[in-house]
Scaffold this motif. Structure first.
Motif, PDB file in Angstrom:
ATOM      1  N   ASP A 274       0.833  -1.201   0.000  1.00  0.00           N
ATOM      2  CA  ASP A 274       0.000   0.000   0.000  1.00  0.00           C
ATOM      3  C   ASP A 274       0.870   1.255   0.000  1.00  0.00           C
ATOM      4  O   ASP A 274       2.066   1.203   0.307  1.00  0.00           O
ATOM      5  N   ALA A 275       0.250   2.388  -0.315  1.00  0.00           N
ATOM      6  CA  ALA A 275       0.951   3.661  -0.237  1.00  0.00           C
ATOM      7  C   ALA A 275       1.261   3.975   1.233  1.00  0.00           C
ATOM      8  O   ALA A 275       0.545   3.520   2.129  1.00  0.00           O
ATOM      9  N   PRO A 276       2.318   4.727   1.525  1.00  0.00           N
ATOM     10  CA  PRO A 276       2.635   5.097   2.910  1.00  0.00           C
ATOM     11  C   PRO A 276       1.458   5.823   3.566  1.00  0.00           C
ATOM     12  O   PRO A 276       0.672   6.507   2.886  1.00  0.00           O
ATOM     13  N   LEU A 277       1.332   5.689   4.870  1.00  0.00           N
ATOM     14  CA  LEU A 277       0.204   6.276   5.587  1.00  0.00           C
ATOM     15  C   LEU A 277       0.185   7.794   5.501  1.00  0.00           C
ATOM     16  O   LEU A 277      -0.879   8.417   5.625  1.00  0.00           O
ATOM     17  N   ASP A 278       1.344   8.405   5.305  1.00  0.00           N
ATOM     18  CA  ASP A 278       1.382   9.868   5.256  1.00  0.00           C
ATOM     19  C   ASP A 278       1.073  10.420   3.859  1.00  0.00           C
ATOM     20  O   ASP A 278       1.071  11.635   3.651  1.00  0.00           O
ATOM     21  N   VAL A 279       0.788   9.521   2.911  1.00  0.00           N
ATOM     22  CA  VAL A 279       0.427   9.965   1.558  1.00  0.00           C
ATOM     23  C   VAL A 279      -1.090  10.059   1.474  1.00  0.00           C
ATOM     24  O   VAL A 279      -1.788   9.056   1.480  1.00  0.00           O
TER      25      VAL A 279
ATOM     26  N   ASP B 230      -9.472   9.238  -3.401  1.00  0.00           N
ATOM     27  CA  ASP B 230     -10.113   8.299  -2.484  1.00  0.00           C
ATOM     28  C   ASP B 230      -9.087   7.360  -1.877  1.00  0.00           C
ATOM     29  O   ASP B 230      -8.118   6.970  -2.531  1.00  0.00           O
ATOM     30  N   ASP B 231      -9.307   6.976  -0.615  1.00  0.00           N
ATOM     31  CA  ASP B 231      -8.371   6.082   0.070  1.00  0.00           C
ATOM     32  C   ASP B 231      -8.230   4.740  -0.655  1.00  0.00           C
ATOM     33  O   ASP B 231      -7.187   4.087  -0.554  1.00  0.00           O
ATOM     34  N   ASP B 232      -9.288   4.314  -1.356  1.00  0.00           N
ATOM     35  CA  ASP B 232      -9.223   3.037  -2.068  1.00  0.00           C
ATOM     36  C   ASP B 232      -8.150   3.032  -3.146  1.00  0.00           C
ATOM     37  O   ASP B 232      -7.655   1.971  -3.546  1.00  0.00           O
ATOM     38  N   ALA B 233      -7.786   4.205  -3.638  1.00  0.00           N
ATOM     39  CA  ALA B 233      -6.763   4.285  -4.676  1.00  0.00           C
ATOM     40  C   ALA B 233      -5.363   4.136  -4.105  1.00  0.00           C
ATOM     41  O   ALA B 233      -4.394   4.027  -4.859  1.00  0.00           O
ATOM     42  N   LEU B 234      -5.257   4.099  -2.775  1.00  0.00           N
ATOM     43  CA  LEU B 234      -3.952   4.083  -2.123  1.00  0.00           C
ATOM     44  C   LEU B 234      -3.604   2.727  -1.538  1.00  0.00           C
ATOM     45  O   LEU B 234      -2.596   2.595  -0.837  1.00  0.00           O
ATOM     46  N   ILE B 235      -4.423   1.717  -1.806  1.00  0.00           N
ATOM     47  CA  ILE B 235      -4.153   0.380  -1.274  1.00  0.00           C
ATOM     48  C   ILE B 235      -4.165  -0.651  -2.402  1.00  0.00           C
ATOM     49  O   ILE B 235      -4.730  -0.421  -3.473  1.00  0.00           O
ATOM     50  N   VAL B 236      -3.518  -1.779  -2.146  1.00  0.00           N
ATOM     51  CA  VAL B 236      -3.478  -2.880  -3.114  1.00  0.00           C
ATOM     52  C   VAL B 236      -4.806  -3.623  -3.074  1.00  0.00           C
ATOM     53  O   VAL B 236      -5.317  -3.952  -2.002  1.00  0.00           O
TER      54      VAL B 236
ATOM     55  N   ASN C  61      -9.323  -3.825   4.357  1.00  0.00           N
ATOM     56  CA  ASN C  61      -7.980  -3.506   3.851  1.00  0.00           C
ATOM     57  C   ASN C  61      -7.075  -4.728   3.848  1.00  0.00           C
ATOM     58  O   ASN C  61      -5.849  -4.604   3.870  1.00  0.00           O
ATOM     59  N   SER C  62      -7.669  -5.923   3.825  1.00  0.00           N
ATOM     60  CA  SER C  62      -6.888  -7.152   3.760  1.00  0.00           C
ATOM     61  C   SER C  62      -7.360  -7.982   2.568  1.00  0.00           C
ATOM     62  O   SER C  62      -8.417  -7.738   2.000  1.00  0.00           O
ATOM     63  N   VAL C  63      -6.548  -8.961   2.204  1.00  0.00           N
ATOM     64  CA  VAL C  63      -6.879  -9.861   1.095  1.00  0.00           C
ATOM     65  C   VAL C  63      -7.026 -11.269   1.645  1.00  0.00           C
ATOM     66  O   VAL C  63      -6.196 -11.722   2.446  1.00  0.00           O
ATOM     67  N   VAL C  64      -8.080 -11.955   1.244  1.00  0.00           N
ATOM     68  CA  VAL C  64      -8.364 -13.311   1.731  1.00  0.00           C
ATOM     69  C   VAL C  64      -7.978 -14.316   0.654  1.00  0.00           C
ATOM     70  O   VAL C  64      -8.405 -14.211  -0.499  1.00  0.00           O
ATOM     71  N   LEU C  65      -7.166 -15.285   1.058  1.00  0.00           N
ATOM     72  CA  LEU C  65      -6.702 -16.329   0.150  1.00  0.00           C
ATOM     73  C   LEU C  65      -6.927 -17.683   0.807  1.00  0.00           C
ATOM     74  O   LEU C  65      -6.420 -17.935   1.905  1.00  0.00           O
ATOM     75  N   HIS C  66      -7.726 -18.527   0.163  1.00  0.00           N
ATOM     76  CA  HIS C  66      -8.073 -19.842   0.728  1.00  0.00           C
ATOM     77  C   HIS C  66      -8.645 -19.701   2.134  1.00  0.00           C
ATOM     78  O   HIS C  66      -8.381 -20.510   3.019  1.00  0.00           O
ATOM     79  N   GLY C  67      -9.427 -18.637   2.333  1.00  0.00           N
ATOM     80  CA  GLY C  67     -10.093 -18.433   3.618  1.00  0.00           C
ATOM     81  C   GLY C  67      -9.253 -17.772   4.681  1.00  0.00           C
ATOM     82  O   GLY C  67      -9.729 -17.545   5.786  1.00  0.00           O
TER      83      GLY C  67
ATOM     84  N   LEU D  79       1.196   0.202 -12.076  1.00  0.00           N
ATOM     85  CA  LEU D  79       2.452   0.959 -11.968  1.00  0.00           C
ATOM     86  C   LEU D  79       2.220   2.467 -12.100  1.00  0.00           C
ATOM     87  O   LEU D  79       3.005   3.268 -11.572  1.00  0.00           O
ATOM     88  N   GLN D  80       1.152   2.861 -12.765  1.00  0.00           N
ATOM     89  CA  GLN D  80       0.810   4.282 -12.814  1.00  0.00           C
ATOM     90  C   GLN D  80       0.446   4.796 -11.424  1.00  0.00           C
ATOM     91  O   GLN D  80       0.798   5.926 -11.054  1.00  0.00           O
ATOM     92  N   TYR D  81      -0.245   3.983 -10.650  1.00  0.00           N
ATOM     93  CA  TYR D  81      -0.576   4.351  -9.273  1.00  0.00           C
ATOM     94  C   TYR D  81       0.687   4.343  -8.406  1.00  0.00           C
ATOM     95  O   TYR D  81       0.806   5.122  -7.456  1.00  0.00           O
ATOM     96  N   VAL D  82       1.601   3.454  -8.730  1.00  0.00           N
ATOM     97  CA  VAL D  82       2.888   3.437  -8.016  1.00  0.00           C
ATOM     98  C   VAL D  82       3.592   4.776  -8.202  1.00  0.00           C
ATOM     99  O   VAL D  82       4.087   5.390  -7.238  1.00  0.00           O
ATOM    100  N   ASP D  83       3.632   5.254  -9.430  1.00  0.00           N
ATOM    101  CA  ASP D  83       4.299   6.522  -9.717  1.00  0.00           C
ATOM    102  C   ASP D  83       3.546   7.713  -9.127  1.00  0.00           C
ATOM    103  O   ASP D  83       4.157   8.673  -8.640  1.00  0.00           O
ATOM    104  N   ALA D  84       2.210   7.662  -9.179  1.00  0.00           N
ATOM    105  CA  ALA D  84       1.419   8.818  -8.761  1.00  0.00           C
ATOM    106  C   ALA D  84       1.252   8.916  -7.250  1.00  0.00           C
ATOM    107  O   ALA D  84       1.319  10.013  -6.683  1.00  0.00           O
ATOM    108  N   TYR D  85       1.056   7.779  -6.583  1.00  0.00           N
ATOM    109  CA  TYR D  85       0.667   7.827  -5.171  1.00  0.00           C
ATOM    110  C   TYR D  85       1.578   7.037  -4.235  1.00  0.00           C
ATOM    111  O   TYR D  85       1.322   6.952  -3.041  1.00  0.00           O
TER     112      TYR D  85
END
Length: 247
Positions: free
Chosen positions: A118-123, A129-135, A173-179, A211-217
């Motif tokens: 995710d983007a650093p907390l201070d960004v 929107d906050d959703d654009a700052l997380i994976v 803000n988490s990802v679920v994999l195989h439960g 990668l565009q979000y990586v560069d921008a945010y």
């Protein structure tokens, strides 16, 4: 008509209206209670008393882990009994091939590692929107698809073996994999043709959008290779019995 008779009629009409109003209120209340009971179907309508989605995911994750350990124990029992009984060599090779195709056997070899964060907390860019700052799950899926398309032979996410039917889901803000819920950073590793997988990541449009979000945010994307990694076998349930490739 006397004045006494004139006064008595309004009182009678008012009393009748009051009784009708009271009866109507009771009927309406009974109707509302009945509708609520049907809608609830025996459940509590107070949302604040219901378990949160995060709590349910955590409880399911614990259950899945118990089931995974039980499955691993049973698999060990099957292997031990098979060795005791003796297995035809040709059959053993067929079982091994099927196990490899189903990701039910551990593998090792060279490959590619990708780490998403995710983007650093201070960004906190204004108007973003906050959703654009997380994976998100689609970001992980983009990397996974690019690696599979390049001929990856085996893959893991957060150390868990990935198979064809593996689902990646976002919960908060988490990802679920195989439960099992995971927080970032998300580590994706694939064993296979290293150069082809790196080229596929470069050519993937979905990865390039991330990668565009990586560069921008300031979201994180780190790519590297490894000479040899050992991946565990997949130990969950494989429910698909038959599948075909569509183009």
């Amino acid at each position: 008509m006397t004045a006494e008779e004139t006064d008595s009629h309004p009182r009678k009409e008012g009393a009748g209206f009051g009784r009708l109003t009271t009866i109507g209120i009771f009927v309406l209340a009974g109707f509302m209670i009945t509708v609520s009971a049907i809608a609830a179907r025996g459940t509590d309508l107070r949302s604040e008393r219901n378990a949160s989605l995060q709590d349910l995911v955590a409880a399911q994750a614990l259950l899945n882990e118990d089931l995974r350990e039980e499955a691993e124990t049973l698999r060990g029992d099957v292997e031990r009994l098979s060795e005791e009984q003796g297995v035809d060599e040709e059959l053993a090779r067929a079982v091994a091939d099927a196990g490899h195709a189903a990701s039910a056997l551990p593998v090792a070899g060279p490959g590619v590692r990708v780490v998403l964060t995710d983007a650093p907390l201070d960004v906190r860019p204004a108007g973003v929107d906050d959703d654009a700052l997380i994976v998100h799950q689609q970001d992980i899926q983009a990397v996974v698809n690019a690696l599979w398309a390049a001929g990856a032979e085996a893959m893991t996410i957060q150390g868990q073996r990935v198979i064809a039917t593996t689902g990646i889901k976002c919960v908060g803000n988490s990802v679920v994999l195989h439960g099992v819920p995971y927080a970032p950073p998300y580590v994706i590793e694939a064993i296979g043709p290293t150069e082809a997988m790196e080229d596929s990541l470069t050519q993937s449009r979905a990865v390039q959008i991330y990668l565009q979000y990586v560069d921008a945010y300031g979201l994180g994307f780190a790519q590297s290779t490894f000479e040899r990694e050992e991946f565990p076998a997949f130990v969950g349930a494989i429910n698909v019995s038959e599948a075909t490739i569509t183009r």
